[in-house]
Structures are given as C-alpha cells and as structure tokens.
Design a protein around this motif. Structure first.
Motif: not given
Length: 336
Positions: A116-144
């Motif tokens: 519940q907490r992770v989903d809520k935070a991911a929604k606020i940060l617009e990360l919901s569609h990226l949760l199953e990826r690894k950090p190396r698959e993200l841009s610097g801004g997404q990692r932050q």
C-alpha cells in the motif's frame, strides 16, 4: 510531523587550542511542514548542519530539536527522519519496488501495508509503470525519484535532502524540482534541503538559510533574501548575475558599499556613471552588459528592444533610486 529547531548550534573538529570550529552558533526555527533550503558555497557548513540533524555528525554545543524532542543524544535510527542523498544508493540487483520496500521489510512491516505504501508513493512520483524494472533501466531522474520514494514510504517526521539533484543534467534538474515541489504539496512533511545552487534554493524554498563560512548570514523567504539581502555575501551569492557592489563609484557614501541589481540599472540615459563597455552577452531575450567605472566592474541587464551598446562603447548607466542597497564597508552588513 514536526518542525526543527536549532539553538546556538556549534560544531568543532578536534579539541583544545587546535580545534577547528566549522559551525558558529546557528539558531533557527523551522516550522512544522515547512520546506527550508540551506544554501551556500562549498565548505560553508551546510551539509554539516544537515548531518547533525540526521545524527551523522555529533553536536559540539547547543541543541537540535525535532518537534519537542531534543535529539543531540538520540541515535539516527530513532530520530524518525528520512534522507535523500546526491548518490541514489539503490541496490542494482533489486527491482525498483524492492528498493522502495526494503527498509520496511527490515522493520517487519506487514506485506500488505508495504504494498500500500509503495504503490501510493509510486503514484505520487509517477513511477507505477517502472516498479518491476531494475535501476539500471531508468534515467538518472527516475532513479532519484525511486530514492525519494524509498524515503516517502518510511512516513518520517522530517525529510533531509543532501544535494539530491547535483548528478542530474540541467533539464532533469528542472523537472525534478517540479516533482519535489509537488511531493511537498502532497505530503506536507517538514523538509530540509541542502544545495550550492541558488536557483534550486530560490525555486524550491519557502524560506532559505544562507550559510557563509559556518555562519547563518540570513534566514528568510526567497523574496526577502533577494530584495533585502542582510550582507554583501548574500547580495553577491543570491542572484545571477550577482548584485553589483560598488565602493568607489561617484555618489557612493563614505564607509559604505552601494549594491544594485543588474536589472535595476538603466543604460543609455544622459545622466549617471560613464562606463566603458568590455563585454556584451546575448541571453535570448536579454543581454548582459559588462563595463567598468574606474577600476570597478558593473553589470547591467538589458531587455529585448532596449538600447544595447557594443563592446568598446562608452555609455551612461544610472541606478534606479528606489532599488538601492547600502552596506557597511567594514562589517558587510546591511545599513538601513
């Protein structure tokens, strides 16, 4: 949620006569839910101040309180704070979901609540569609943003940001600033943000602490710091280009320094100072005109459509009388 209070906070390294004091009696009251930025050049003590709030540096004298509790002797893990660092410090072998959830798993939080907490935070940060990826698959801004999400799920009393945008390029910094502002509006958690970038300070802060060699030179809103700088240091550090500080130009009072922002200088009028133009910089819709009055440099900002001199010209520059700032030449402090 809680505010942060600094009461005559001092930090020394070493003991006795050889002790090196790096923070000199900082006192400030940060309100519950307020977003405060500590800004200053390298070595000014801003990160040291933040690390003392986090419990990563000992306090040599004075007190730091989070809410009503003095935390001088409280272990970092017991302070109910969450930090976001310049380095994302994500686990490369974990998914972004697991990176955000890891701290909660260690605390023994039930799986349903973690989700519940992770989903809520991911929604606020617009990360919901990226949760199953690894950090190396993200841009610097997404990692932050994942690093910020890891802090959000903790639901702390206080957020501490230690130059979190320094590793991002200019476009990502601007985008992430907007996301941090949105995050603060959503959560309303007391936040302390350290940066050397005065643009970040001016755009993010509700109030700004300007540090200078371990001393808090000013604590005020961005408008107060920009429009009524307390010292010549603040005047020269906040603003790009910085405020002109003139000691010997005609009309300057004895024992004082005249401060005038580049945008408050009028170029090409009949009266004013005689200025030899040394450089003109085109910045899209405006130009910066660099010149000299005797041995002192002066910078004027000229908007599109206004008179723009050329290098080698001698022009007149005058300061708007309602925009003058006066400082004591000895102390550097504002003279009313």
């Amino acid at each position: 949620m809680s505010g942060i209070t600094f009461r005559n906070v001092i930090k020394r390294y070493g003991k006795g006569a050889k002790a090196n004091q790096v923070i000199h009696g900082v006192s400030a009251e940060i309100g519950d839910g307020e977003f405060v930025v500590i800004v200053g050049p390298s070595g000014c003590g801003k990160s040291t101040l933040l690390r003392m709030v986090a419990g990563l540096e000992e306090i040599s004298a004075g007190e730091i309180a989070i809410g009503s509790r003095v935390v001088n002797d409280v272990e970092p893990a017991q302070r109910d704070i969450a930090m976001v660092f310049q380095n994302y410090a994500l686990y490369p072998h974990m998914s972004n979901y697991d990176n955000m959830a890891y701290g909660l798993k260690i605390q023994g939080v039930p799986k349903a609540e973690i989700k519940q907490r992770v989903d809520k935070a991911a929604k606020i940060l617009e990360l919901s569609h990226l949760l199953e990826r690894k950090p190396r698959e993200l841009s610097g801004g997404q990692r932050q943003r994942v690093a910020m999400g890891r802090a959000i799920v903790r639901q702390p009393q206080v957020f501490l940001f230690d130059e979190p945008l320094s590793n991002l390029d200019a476009k990502l910094r601007a985008q992430t600033r907007l996301e941090i502002q949105k995050l603060h509006r959503e959560l309303g958690i007391t936040s302390l943000f350290v940066t050397h970038d005065q643009v970040e300070a001016m755009t993010l802060a509700q109030r700004i602490i300007v540090m200078n060699a371990g001393v808090m030179d000013q604590f005020g809103t961005p408008e107060e710091v920009y429009n009524r700088p307390a010292t010549t240091f603040v005047a020269s550090f906040i603003g790009s280009p910085p405020m002109n500080l003139l000691k010997a130009a005609p009309g300057v009072r004895s024992g004082q320094i005249l401060g005038i922002r580049p945008e408050h200088i009028v170029v090409g009028e009949a009266d004013g100072w005689s200025v030899n133009v040394e450089q003109v910089e085109l910045l899209g819709a405006e130009r910066l005109v660099y010149g000299r009055i005797g041995d002192e440099q002066i910078i004027a900002r000229v908007d599109e459509g206004q008179f723009a001199p050329k290098v080698g010209d001698t022009v007149r520059m005058s300061a708007r009388k309602d925009k003058l700032h006066w400082f004591d030449a000895g102390s550097g402090k504002r003279a009313e």
